[in-house]
Every structure is written in structure tokens, then in C-alpha cells.
Design an enzyme around this catalytic site. Structure first.
Site, PDB file in Angstrom:
ATOM      1  CB  SER A  22      -5.547   7.014 -14.533  1.00  0.00           C
ATOM      2  OG  SER A  22      -6.337   7.928 -15.245  1.00  0.00           O
ATOM      3  CE1 TYR A  81      -7.694   9.396 -10.047  1.00  0.00           C
ATOM      4  CE2 TYR A  81      -7.061  10.039 -12.262  1.00  0.00           C
ATOM      5  CZ  TYR A  81      -7.596   9.110 -11.396  1.00  0.00           C
ATOM      6  OH  TYR A  81      -7.998   7.890 -11.873  1.00  0.00           O
TER       7      TYR A  81
HETATM    8  P1  NAI Z   1     -14.743   3.598  -7.191  1.00  0.00           P
HETATM    9  O1  NAI Z   1     -14.856   4.841  -6.443  1.00  0.00           O
HETATM   10  O2  NAI Z   1     -15.937   2.964  -7.806  1.00  0.00           O
HETATM   11  O3  NAI Z   1     -14.023   2.482  -6.309  1.00  0.00           O
HETATM   12  C1  NAI Z   1     -12.873   2.783  -5.560  1.00  0.00           C
HETATM   13  C2  NAI Z   1     -12.841   1.898  -4.344  1.00  0.00           C
HETATM   14  O4  NAI Z   1     -11.656   2.221  -3.610  1.00  0.00           O
HETATM   15  C3  NAI Z   1     -14.030   2.130  -3.419  1.00  0.00           C
HETATM   16  O5  NAI Z   1     -14.584   0.889  -3.001  1.00  0.00           O
HETATM   17  C4  NAI Z   1     -13.435   2.903  -2.260  1.00  0.00           C
HETATM   18  O6  NAI Z   1     -14.098   2.660  -1.027  1.00  0.00           O
HETATM   19  C5  NAI Z   1     -12.016   2.359  -2.254  1.00  0.00           C
HETATM   20  N1  NAI Z   1     -11.089   3.281  -1.591  1.00  0.00           N
HETATM   21  C6  NAI Z   1     -10.931   4.593  -1.835  1.00  0.00           C
HETATM   22  N2  NAI Z   1     -10.021   5.109  -0.999  1.00  0.00           N
HETATM   23  C7  NAI Z   1      -9.604   4.093  -0.200  1.00  0.00           C
HETATM   24  C8  NAI Z   1      -8.690   4.008   0.863  1.00  0.00           C
HETATM   25  N3  NAI Z   1      -8.030   5.080   1.311  1.00  0.00           N
HETATM   26  N4  NAI Z   1      -8.494   2.802   1.455  1.00  0.00           N
HETATM   27  C9  NAI Z   1      -9.177   1.713   1.041  1.00  0.00           C
HETATM   28  N5  NAI Z   1     -10.073   1.742   0.038  1.00  0.00           N
HETATM   29  C10 NAI Z   1     -10.284   2.923  -0.571  1.00  0.00           C
HETATM   30  O7  NAI Z   1     -13.672   3.912  -8.329  1.00  0.00           O
HETATM   31  P2  NAI Z   1     -13.131   3.034  -9.566  1.00  0.00           P
HETATM   32  O8  NAI Z   1     -13.514   3.740 -10.787  1.00  0.00           O
HETATM   33  O9  NAI Z   1     -13.436   1.609  -9.394  1.00  0.00           O
HETATM   34  O10 NAI Z   1     -11.547   3.275  -9.360  1.00  0.00           O
HETATM   35  C11 NAI Z   1     -10.637   2.226  -9.084  1.00  0.00           C
HETATM   36  C12 NAI Z   1      -9.266   2.687  -9.533  1.00  0.00           C
HETATM   37  O11 NAI Z   1      -9.287   2.902 -10.939  1.00  0.00           O
HETATM   38  C13 NAI Z   1      -8.810   4.002  -8.906  1.00  0.00           C
HETATM   39  O12 NAI Z   1      -7.437   3.914  -8.575  1.00  0.00           O
HETATM   40  C14 NAI Z   1      -9.040   4.998 -10.015  1.00  0.00           C
HETATM   41  O13 NAI Z   1      -8.196   6.120  -9.890  1.00  0.00           O
HETATM   42  C15 NAI Z   1      -8.713   4.165 -11.227  1.00  0.00           C
HETATM   43  N6  NAI Z   1      -9.250   4.642 -12.487  1.00  0.00           N
HETATM   44  C16 NAI Z   1     -10.600   4.843 -12.631  1.00  0.00           C
HETATM   45  C17 NAI Z   1     -11.111   5.312 -13.829  1.00  0.00           C
HETATM   46  C18 NAI Z   1     -12.566   5.599 -14.016  1.00  0.00           C
HETATM   47  O14 NAI Z   1     -12.931   6.227 -15.018  1.00  0.00           O
HETATM   48  N7  NAI Z   1     -13.446   5.140 -13.152  1.00  0.00           N
HETATM   49  C19 NAI Z   1     -10.221   5.579 -14.988  1.00  0.00           C
HETATM   50  C20 NAI Z   1      -8.817   5.314 -14.720  1.00  0.00           C
HETATM   51  C21 NAI Z   1      -8.378   4.860 -13.521  1.00  0.00           C
END
Ligand code: NAI
Length: 254
Positions: free
Chosen positions: A140, A153
Site C-alpha cells: 500500500s 495497518y
Molecule cells: P476488500 O476488503 O474489498 O477485499 C479483501 C479481501 O480479502 C476480502 O475478500 C476478504 O474476505 C479477504 N480477506 C480478508 N482477511 C482475510 C483472511 N484473514 N483470510 C482470507 N481472506 C481474507 O479490500 P481490497 O481493497 O480489495 O484490499 C485488497 C488488498 O489491497 C489488501 O491487502 C489491502 O490492504 C490492499 N490495499 C487496498 C487499498 C484500497 O484503497 N482499497 C489501497 C492499498 C492497498
């Protein structure tokens, strides 16, 4: 020829947001994909939508035995492994360091840092025994900059850069490449959640403040992050390893 023909990938956090966008893109580019997520319901939905080139595995990435079994299941079901996108993550609470709960801190570190380490631990031997491969870790902007209210985070996203560098060095002799991607805010559930935590009365105000700090005046789309992951996953990036890849619309160019 598609960009991931004959490749087999495992993507964590694949049921929603960025991981789901990567899953759709990788399948469209010819890969077979193991979708790993703890959200069994959303996982079933995307697995059904993507058809017989995917296999859904419902596990928590912070559970070592479950992650090991998930990697073995993916290999047995899809016939090998060439690519892993270690993307699952949670945002945790928003609170200053002195008010941040120990329980929350431990959970964020367990998923975002330990979960990535477990992914590396269980995937790397499989890639090593096969034909090498590419691992992409979702960090991130919080992996290169501080952010008030998000100590766990930010610490976890910095930590995965250290894991990435170590894994890149350890994996290089066996043809394993490892890189991190660093998105600025992306249009997913996670930003909606953060906006609401930062200003419960007026989440839109947080969004507007974020947009003002973006030279492009917008959040990234999940598909844009997925395209960077595709490049790093594919053989086009075969000399890219051990590096951090920003995708932030010039936000950190200042
Ligand atoms: P999201 O919340 O839409 O998707 C995250 C997914 O990971 C979900 O399907 C959730 O069920 C799954 N997940 C969470 N904890 C889990 C676990 N313990 N075991 C298995 N699955 C798990 O979030 P998003 O935005 O798609 O995030 C994806 C990655 O991108 C994360 O690592 C986040 O930190 C990173 N990120 C997101 C940003 C944003 O603005 N959305 C910016 C920079 C990085």
C-alpha cells in the site's frame, strides 16, 4: 497467445475488490486460478461466475495449517503453481497509537503480515520444486508512508516490503521472483470502511479530502491494480524482482 497461457495462479483475498479483479483478469489472460478467501459466500459467487478455470478455497490466510492445505489443494486440483498473489488484507480500526487496542493490532498483523509470510512459506517450496514463478504481494501507500490513526495497518504494509526483499533474495537461485505493489486509495469496500471510521457523521468529507490530495483527482479502480499485478505475474517482467511498484496517480511524486 494470452499473457498467462499455461500458467496456474493462487490469489488470496480473491472474493472481493482488488483480488477479484485480478482473478477475472488472470482468467481472461489464460490462467487457471485458485481463489483463496475467508468469505465463503462471496467466494462461491465469483467461482461460479468464472467457471471451470477456477477453484475456490475458503480459508483464513493467518491459519498456517489451512494455508498449507490450500496450497496443496490448488496444486492437486489445477496441476501445479506458477504465480501467487498474496493480497488478502484488513484495514483494522482507526485510532491514535495510545488508543489502538492490542487485540486489533494483533489481528491486523496476523492477517496482513503473518498471512503474507505464511503464503511465502507454503508457496515458495512448490515454486522451487516446479519451474520457478512470480509472487506479487499487495502492500500500500501505507507501506512507504505513515498515516495517522492506522498504526497496525501501516506497520504491516511496511513489514511485507521486508518479507518481499528477503523472499526475492532467497528465491532468485530457484527462478522465483517477488515484488510488492503499492496502491493509493482504490474503489473497494476497504475505502468505504475507512471513510466511515474516519468520519462516521460524514464519510463523504473524507473521500473529498482524499481526492484533493490525488493529482488525478480520483481513486484507482481495482482493475488498474490488477493490470500491474498481471505484468508482474507474467514472464514480461522476468527481470523484475525485489522491488516496490507504486500505483498512485502521481500522489507521491510531490
Ligand atoms: P476488500 O476488503 O474489498 O477485499 C479483501 C479481501 O480479502 C476480502 O475478500 C476478504 O474476505 C479477504 N480477506 C480478508 N482477511 C482475510 C483472511 N484473514 N483470510 C482470507 N481472506 C481474507 O479490500 P481490497 O481493497 O480489495 O484490499 C485488497 C488488498 O489491497 C489488501 O491487502 C489491502 O490492504 C490492499 N490495499 C487496498 C487499498 C484500497 O484503497 N482499497 C489501497 C492499498 C492497498
Amino acid at each position: 497467445m494470452a499473457r498467462l497461457d499455461d500458467k496456474i495462479a493462487l490469489i488470496t483475498g480473491a472474493a472481493n475488490g482488488i483480488g477479484a479483479a485480478a482473478a477475472r483478469l488472470f482468467v481472461a489472460e489464460g490462467a487457471k486460478v485458485a481463489l483463496v478467501d475467508r468469505d465463503a459466500e462471496a467466494l462461491a459467487g465469483i467461482a461460479a461466475a468464472l467457471g471451470d478455470r477456477v477453484h475456490g478455497i475458503a480459508v483464513d490466510v493467518s491459519d498456517s495449517a489451512a494455508m498449507k492445505a490450500a496450497v496443496e489443494d490448488a496444486v492437486a486440483r489445477l496441476g501445479g503453481l506458477d504465480i501467487a498473489v498474496l493480497n488478502a488484507g484488513i484495514e483494522g480500526d482507526v485510532a491514535p497509537i495510545e488508543d489502538y487496542s492490542e487485540e486489533n493490532f494483533d489481528r491486523v498483523i496476523a492477517v496482513n503480515m503473518r498471512g503474507v509470510w505464511l503464503g511465502l512459506k507454503h508457496v515458495m517450496p512448490v515454486l522451487k520444486a516446479g519451474r520457478g514463478g512470480s509472487i506479487v504481494i499487495t502492500s500500500s501507500i501505507g507501506g512507504i508512508r505513515g498515516r495517522q490513526g492506522m498504526c497496525a495497518y501501516v506497520a504491516s504494509k511496511h513489514a511485507v516490503v521486508g518479507l518481499m526483499r528477503t523472499a526475492a533474495l532467497e528465491g532468485a537461485p530457484d527462478g522465483i521472483r517477488v515484488n510488492t505493489v503499492h496502491p493509493s486509495p482504490v474503489e473497494t469496500r476497504m475505502m468505504r470502511s475507512l471513510e466511515a471510521m474516519m468520519n462516521p457523521d460524514d464519510p463523504e468529507k473524507v473521500r473529498q479530502a482524499q481526492l484533493r490530495t490525488s493529482p488525478q483527482g480520483r481513486y484507482a479502480e481495482p482493475e488498474e491494480v490488477a493490470h500491474l499485478m498481471l505484468f508482474l505475474a507474467s514472464d514480461e517482467s522476468r527481470h523484475c524482482s525485489g522491488s516496490e511498484y507504486m500505483i498512485d496517480g502521481a500522489r507521491n511524486a510531490r
